[in-house]
Design an enzyme around this catalytic site. Sequence first.
Site, PDB file in Angstrom:
ATOM      1  N   ASP A   8      37.685  38.564  34.021  1.00  0.00           N
ATOM      2  CA  ASP A   8      37.998  39.343  35.211  1.00  0.00           C
ATOM      3  C   ASP A   8      39.821  39.471  35.024  1.00  0.00           C
ATOM      4  O   ASP A   8      40.169  39.125  33.957  1.00  0.00           O
ATOM      5  CB  ASP A   8      38.161  38.507  36.351  1.00  0.00           C
ATOM      6  CG  ASP A   8      38.914  38.996  37.683  1.00  0.00           C
ATOM      7  OD1 ASP A   8      38.777  40.326  37.829  1.00  0.00           O
ATOM      8  OD2 ASP A   8      39.532  38.485  38.299  1.00  0.00           O
ATOM      9  N   SER A   9      40.377  40.350  35.677  1.00  0.00           N
ATOM     10  CA  SER A   9      41.668  40.752  35.556  1.00  0.00           C
ATOM     11  C   SER A   9      42.529  39.497  35.926  1.00  0.00           C
ATOM     12  O   SER A   9      43.720  39.537  35.368  1.00  0.00           O
ATOM     13  CB  SER A   9      42.110  41.838  36.342  1.00  0.00           C
ATOM     14  OG  SER A   9      42.017  41.550  37.656  1.00  0.00           O
ATOM     15  N   TYR A  40      44.348  45.102  37.606  1.00  0.00           N
ATOM     16  CA  TYR A  40      43.731  46.090  36.812  1.00  0.00           C
ATOM     17  C   TYR A  40      43.553  47.502  37.662  1.00  0.00           C
ATOM     18  O   TYR A  40      43.545  48.658  37.221  1.00  0.00           O
ATOM     19  CB  TYR A  40      42.591  45.796  36.446  1.00  0.00           C
ATOM     20  CG  TYR A  40      42.224  45.073  35.104  1.00  0.00           C
ATOM     21  CD1 TYR A  40      43.204  44.688  34.536  1.00  0.00           C
ATOM     22  CD2 TYR A  40      40.647  44.877  34.710  1.00  0.00           C
ATOM     23  CE1 TYR A  40      43.010  43.969  33.163  1.00  0.00           C
ATOM     24  CE2 TYR A  40      40.657  44.059  33.459  1.00  0.00           C
ATOM     25  CZ  TYR A  40      41.812  43.612  32.723  1.00  0.00           C
ATOM     26  OH  TYR A  40      41.509  43.150  31.510  1.00  0.00           O
ATOM     27  N   GLY A  41      43.802  47.091  39.118  1.00  0.00           N
ATOM     28  CA  GLY A  41      43.410  48.293  40.114  1.00  0.00           C
ATOM     29  C   GLY A  41      44.126  49.507  39.855  1.00  0.00           C
ATOM     30  O   GLY A  41      43.489  50.523  40.125  1.00  0.00           O
ATOM     31  N   CYS A  71      34.589  41.659  37.685  1.00  0.00           N
ATOM     32  CA  CYS A  71      35.486  42.368  38.349  1.00  0.00           C
ATOM     33  C   CYS A  71      34.911  43.742  38.360  1.00  0.00           C
ATOM     34  O   CYS A  71      34.525  44.412  37.419  1.00  0.00           O
ATOM     35  CB  CYS A  71      36.701  42.635  36.965  1.00  0.00           C
ATOM     36  SG  CYS A  71      38.179  43.675  37.176  1.00  0.00           S
ATOM     37  N   ASN A  72      35.109  44.395  39.619  1.00  0.00           N
ATOM     38  CA  ASN A  72      34.549  45.585  39.854  1.00  0.00           C
ATOM     39  C   ASN A  72      35.334  46.733  39.387  1.00  0.00           C
ATOM     40  O   ASN A  72      34.700  47.523  38.775  1.00  0.00           O
ATOM     41  CB  ASN A  72      34.457  45.889  41.535  1.00  0.00           C
ATOM     42  CG  ASN A  72      33.698  44.927  42.394  1.00  0.00           C
ATOM     43  OD1 ASN A  72      34.045  43.779  42.386  1.00  0.00           O
ATOM     44  ND2 ASN A  72      32.695  45.305  42.851  1.00  0.00           N
ATOM     45  N   THR A  73      36.573  46.485  39.148  1.00  0.00           N
ATOM     46  CA  THR A  73      37.349  47.703  38.504  1.00  0.00           C
ATOM     47  C   THR A  73      36.802  47.630  37.020  1.00  0.00           C
ATOM     48  O   THR A  73      36.760  48.880  36.577  1.00  0.00           O
ATOM     49  CB  THR A  73      38.910  47.335  38.591  1.00  0.00           C
ATOM     50  OG1 THR A  73      39.206  46.789  39.884  1.00  0.00           O
ATOM     51  CG2 THR A  73      39.448  48.399  38.379  1.00  0.00           C
ATOM     52  N   GLU A 150      46.425  35.625  43.553  1.00  0.00           N
ATOM     53  CA  GLU A 150      46.953  35.157  42.129  1.00  0.00           C
ATOM     54  C   GLU A 150      48.103  34.188  42.424  1.00  0.00           C
ATOM     55  O   GLU A 150      48.481  33.458  41.560  1.00  0.00           O
ATOM     56  CB  GLU A 150      47.397  36.578  41.329  1.00  0.00           C
ATOM     57  CG  GLU A 150      46.201  37.292  40.695  1.00  0.00           C
ATOM     58  CD  GLU A 150      45.345  36.627  39.715  1.00  0.00           C
ATOM     59  OE1 GLU A 150      46.157  35.607  38.911  1.00  0.00           O
ATOM     60  OE2 GLU A 150      44.278  36.569  39.740  1.00  0.00           O
ATOM     61  N   CYS A 182      35.563  43.682  45.324  1.00  0.00           N
ATOM     62  CA  CYS A 182      36.794  43.286  44.372  1.00  0.00           C
ATOM     63  C   CYS A 182      36.726  41.815  44.267  1.00  0.00           C
ATOM     64  O   CYS A 182      36.490  41.021  45.526  1.00  0.00           O
ATOM     65  CB  CYS A 182      38.093  43.666  44.708  1.00  0.00           C
ATOM     66  SG  CYS A 182      39.331  42.641  43.864  1.00  0.00           S
ATOM     67  N   THR A 183      36.368  41.129  43.323  1.00  0.00           N
ATOM     68  CA  THR A 183      36.003  39.819  43.218  1.00  0.00           C
ATOM     69  C   THR A 183      37.134  38.669  43.534  1.00  0.00           C
ATOM     70  O   THR A 183      36.870  37.621  43.722  1.00  0.00           O
ATOM     71  CB  THR A 183      35.686  39.236  41.785  1.00  0.00           C
ATOM     72  OG1 THR A 183      36.525  39.727  40.664  1.00  0.00           O
ATOM     73  CG2 THR A 183      34.248  40.049  41.300  1.00  0.00           C
ATOM     74  N   HIS A 184      38.283  39.313  43.776  1.00  0.00           N
ATOM     75  CA  HIS A 184      39.424  38.420  44.205  1.00  0.00           C
ATOM     76  C   HIS A 184      39.356  38.262  45.922  1.00  0.00           C
ATOM     77  O   HIS A 184      39.747  37.314  46.365  1.00  0.00           O
ATOM     78  CB  HIS A 184      40.840  39.148  43.952  1.00  0.00           C
ATOM     79  CG  HIS A 184      41.279  39.103  42.837  1.00  0.00           C
ATOM     80  ND1 HIS A 184      41.016  39.579  41.486  1.00  0.00           N
ATOM     81  CD2 HIS A 184      42.390  38.004  42.309  1.00  0.00           C
ATOM     82  CE1 HIS A 184      41.679  39.202  40.629  1.00  0.00           C
ATOM     83  NE2 HIS A 184      42.520  38.262  40.938  1.00  0.00           N
TER      84      HIS A 184
HETATM   85  N1  DGL Z   1      39.124  41.342  40.678  1.00  0.00           N
HETATM   86  C1  DGL Z   1      39.035  42.622  40.359  1.00  0.00           C
HETATM   87  C2  DGL Z   1      37.948  43.473  41.113  1.00  0.00           C
HETATM   88  O1  DGL Z   1      36.953  43.305  41.127  1.00  0.00           O
HETATM   89  C3  DGL Z   1      40.488  43.190  39.659  1.00  0.00           C
HETATM   90  C4  DGL Z   1      41.542  43.611  40.789  1.00  0.00           C
HETATM   91  C5  DGL Z   1      42.729  44.036  40.260  1.00  0.00           C
HETATM   92  O2  DGL Z   1      42.894  43.582  38.898  1.00  0.00           O
HETATM   93  O3  DGL Z   1      43.246  44.972  40.735  1.00  0.00           O
HETATM   94  O4  DGL Z   1      38.344  44.635  41.260  1.00  0.00           O
END
Ligand code: DGL
Length: 254
Positions: A8-9, A40-41, A71-73, A150, A182-184
Amino acid sequence: MATIGIMDSGSGGLSVLKEIVRLLPADKFLYYSDNANCPYGEKSAEFIQKRCREIVSDFLAQGADAVVIACNTATAAAIAELRKEWPDVPFVGMEPAVKPAALGTKTGVIGVLATAGTLKASKYLDTRDHYAGDVKVVERVGRGFVELVESLQLGGHLAEATVRESLEPLLRAGADTIVLGCTHYPFLLPVLEKVAGPDVRFIDPAPAAARQLVRMLDSRGIAHSQPHDPALQDVTIKSSGQSETARRLLSLIW
Ligand code: DGL
């Protein structure tokens, strides 16, 4: 037992790891947090593809049998490229759960919370257009959510105010079912639920991704543990920045 690489990011992918270890308690996990480059967004697809290639190469060098892009992104930006580059490696990505949300809504309005990168990617737009049907889809970036996780601010005034700002437009539009894209974001679920109240349901796609991983291992004949096996908790965490957040979150979810 299988070795699974999960990336993931940052620490968000630990919400996916948590669901995976329910099904595969005694396998070996390599977790990579690219937190020096988080979030990463708002990054370009080219940058994310490059980072994913480097991280996946590292997993494979360590003997990974399968890779989860938690990570979805990154899934939206890179999974097609990764599958092309390593056609023999089983990859699992994150799918925004528009389908179950559209099937479950009573108001006919669903919300999607995700990063800007996910919401503009054709992978998401195709899924939405395919499954939404007559259901209205309201989208919002979870502004500041990744930064909260984070920095381990999973509750309190700042978390609540930040969550409220992105969530309220969805609630005002009448959404009764909200996809966490988003996995966060699942780490903020207690705050999301507090702000939304009892009539709103949140959908986390992590359990579906974990089931997909098991199906993929089975279809390729890769041996793995079973849910009733004793947990080995064999997780190695690597990160491009400091690794404290991932370690602390991991101890919270375990
Ligand atoms: N956890 C990530 C996702 O699912 C990335 C979020 C990010 O880094 O912007 O999109």
